[in-house]
Design an enzyme around this catalytic site. Structure first.
Site, mmCIF file in Angstrom:
data_model
loop_
_atom_site.group_PDB
_atom_site.id
_atom_site.type_symbol
_atom_site.label_atom_id
_atom_site.label_comp_id
_atom_site.label_asym_id
_atom_site.label_seq_id
_atom_site.Cartn_x
_atom_site.Cartn_y
_atom_site.Cartn_z
ATOM 1 N N GLY A 16 0.825 -1.207 0.000
ATOM 2 C CA GLY A 16 0.000 0.000 0.000
ATOM 3 C C GLY A 16 0.858 1.256 0.000
ATOM 4 N N SER A 42 -2.630 -0.471 -6.875
ATOM 5 C CA SER A 42 -2.801 0.681 -7.771
ATOM 6 C C SER A 42 -1.469 1.047 -8.439
ATOM 7 C CB SER A 42 -3.333 1.873 -6.967
ATOM 8 O OG SER A 42 -3.183 3.057 -7.703
ATOM 9 N N ASP A 66 -2.078 -7.794 -4.982
ATOM 10 C CA ASP A 66 -3.266 -7.754 -4.126
ATOM 11 C C ASP A 66 -2.895 -8.596 -2.910
ATOM 12 O OD1 ASP A 66 -5.602 -8.276 -2.784
ATOM 13 O OD2 ASP A 66 -6.802 -8.646 -4.572
ATOM 14 N N VAL A 67 -2.823 -7.959 -1.747
ATOM 15 C CA VAL A 67 -2.305 -8.651 -0.556
ATOM 16 C C VAL A 67 -3.234 -9.747 -0.026
ATOM 17 C CG1 VAL A 67 -0.841 -6.725 0.207
ATOM 18 C CG2 VAL A 67 -3.188 -6.917 1.073
ATOM 19 N N SER A 145 -3.842 0.527 14.138
ATOM 20 C CA SER A 145 -4.656 1.737 14.306
ATOM 21 C C SER A 145 -5.044 1.800 15.775
ATOM 22 C CB SER A 145 -5.937 1.636 13.469
ATOM 23 O OG SER A 145 -6.848 2.662 13.841
ATOM 24 N N TYR A 158 -13.494 -3.177 10.820
ATOM 25 C CA TYR A 158 -12.192 -2.496 10.825
ATOM 26 C C TYR A 158 -11.534 -2.599 12.198
ATOM 27 C CZ TYR A 158 -8.756 1.252 10.063
ATOM 28 O OH TYR A 158 -7.592 1.984 9.955
ATOM 29 N N LYS A 162 -7.993 -4.522 13.119
ATOM 30 C CA LYS A 162 -6.824 -3.828 13.678
ATOM 31 C C LYS A 162 -6.449 -4.380 15.063
ATOM 32 C CE LYS A 162 -5.985 -1.145 10.201
ATOM 33 N NZ LYS A 162 -4.735 -1.260 9.433
ATOM 34 N N ILE A 191 -5.582 10.320 10.482
ATOM 35 C CA ILE A 191 -4.549 10.911 9.620
ATOM 36 C C ILE A 191 -5.198 11.327 8.296
ATOM 37 C CG2 ILE A 191 -2.288 10.485 8.529
ATOM 38 C CD1 ILE A 191 -2.243 10.195 11.634
#
Ligand code: NAD
Length: 254
Positions: A16, A42, A66-67, A145, A158, A162, A191
Site C-alpha cells: 500500500g 494501484s 493484491d495482498v 490503528s 475495521y 486492527k 490521519i
C-alpha cells in the site's frame, strides 16, 4: 549517534506504498538510505511514488500485488529477491476501511476488510519472514490503528481487524525473536489521507476530532514516517512485539 537511524542499502517492501501513510513511510525510509519496493494494487500511483523515491537517489521498483492473494505475494517476494537479492524491512500497510452499523455489515464487506487488513498482513509477514529467517535478520512493521485498541463507532470489522493486527504483531514478535526478526506496530489516530477524506470533510467529525484529540487536529501521513524509520533501524533494537501510538494524544485521555 545519528547512524543508529541509518538505513543505507537496506531493502524495504511497503505494501500500500503508492499513497497516503504507506507513501510517506516509503519516502521516509528512502530518505534514510533504503531502497524501496512499492507493493500496491494501484499501479499508476505506485509508479509516481517510485519516481519520487528515485529522485532522492535511491532505487525503487513497483510490484503490482493484491495482498489477499498468496500467489501474488509469493511473486512480490520473488521479484524483490531477484532485483535486490534480499529483504531487510517489511511494512504491512495496505488496508481499507468500511463503515456501517453492525447489524448492516454484509458478509462480503466483513470478509474483504479481514482479508486485506488482517490475513493480508499475515500472508505478507509469512512469505517475507521465511526469507528473513534464512538470513537470521529482519524488521517487520505493521500499521495497526488506535481502532485496534478502542472502538471507533460503526467500524466493527475495521476495529476487529486492527485488534487482530496488534495480536499478530505480538505473536510474530514472540515467535521470531529467536530468528533476530523484530516485529512491531504503529497505531495511528486520524490521519489525513484518501481513507479519511470524506470523514474530515464532515464538520461534525472534524469538530469531534478537535475536541477528543489533545493536539486538536488530525495528523499528516509524514507524521507517521518517523516512527517507521525508528522501528526499521538500530535505534529500536530492544523493541519487538510493541505498539507505538501516534494519535495526537487521543488514547491518553478519557
Ligand atoms: P489509503 O487509502 O490512502 O492507502 C491505502 C493504500 O493501500 C492504497 O495505495 C491502496 O491502493 C492500497 N491497497 C488497498 N487494498 C490493497 C490490496 N488489496 N492490495 C494491495 N494494496 C492495496 O489509506 P491510508 O490512510 O494511507 O491507510 C494506510 C494504512 O494505515 C491502512 O492499513 C489503514 O488502516 C491505516 N490507518 C490509517 C489511518 C488514517 O486515519 N488514515 C489511521 C489508522 C490506521
Amino acid at each position: 549517534m545519528k547512524e543508529i537511524f541509518d538505513l543505507t542499502d537496506q531493502v524495504a517492501i511497503v505494501t500500500g506504498g503508492a499513497r497516503g501513510i504507506g507513501k510517506a513511510i516509503a519516502l521516509g525510509l528512502a530518505n534514510f538510505g533504503a531502497n524501496i519496493v512499492i507493493a500496491d494494487i494501484s499501479l499508476r500511483e505506485a509508479e509516481q511514488t517510485a519516481g519520487e523515491i528515485e529522485k532522492l537517489g535511491r532505487k525503487a521498483i513497483v510490484v503490482k500485488v493484491d495482498v489477499t492473494k498468496k500467489r501474488e505475494i509469493d511473486k512480490m517476494v520473488r521479484k524483490t529477491i531477484q532485483h535486490f537479492r534480499k529483504i531487510d524491512i517489511l511494512v504491512n500497510n495496505a488496508g481499507i476501511l468500511k463503515t456501517a452499523e453492525p447489524e448492516n455489515i454484509s458478509e462480503a464487506d466483513w470478509d474483504k476488510v479481514m482479508a486485506i487488513n488482517l490475513k493480508g498482513y499475515f500472508l505478507c509477514a509469512q512469505a517475507v519472514g521465511r526469507e528473513m529467517i534464512k538470513r537470521k535478520q529482519g524488521k517487520i512493521i505493521n500499521i495497526a490503528s488506535i481502532a485496534g485498541e478502542i472502538a471507533f463507532a460503526q467500524a466493527a470489522a475495521y476495529n476487529s481487524s486492527k485488534g487482530g493486527v496488534i495480536l499478530l504483531t505480538e505473536s510474530l514478535g514472540c515467535d521470531w525473536a529467536k530468528h533476530n526478526i523484530r516485529v512491531n506496530a504503529i497505531a495511528p489516530g486520524v490521519i489525513e489521507t484518501a481513507m479519511t477524506k470524506d470523514f474530515l470533510a464532515n464538520k461534525k467529525f472534524l469538530e469531534m476530532v478537535k475536541v477528543k484529540v489533545p493536539l486538536s487536529r488530525a495528523g499528516k501521513p509524514e507524521e507517521i514516517a518517523g516512527a517507521a524509520i525508528f522501528l526499521a533501524s538500530k535505534a529500536s533494537s530492544y523493541m519487538t512485539g510493541n505498539v507505538i501510538n501516534i494519535d495526537g494524544g487521543w488514547t491518553t485521555i478519557l
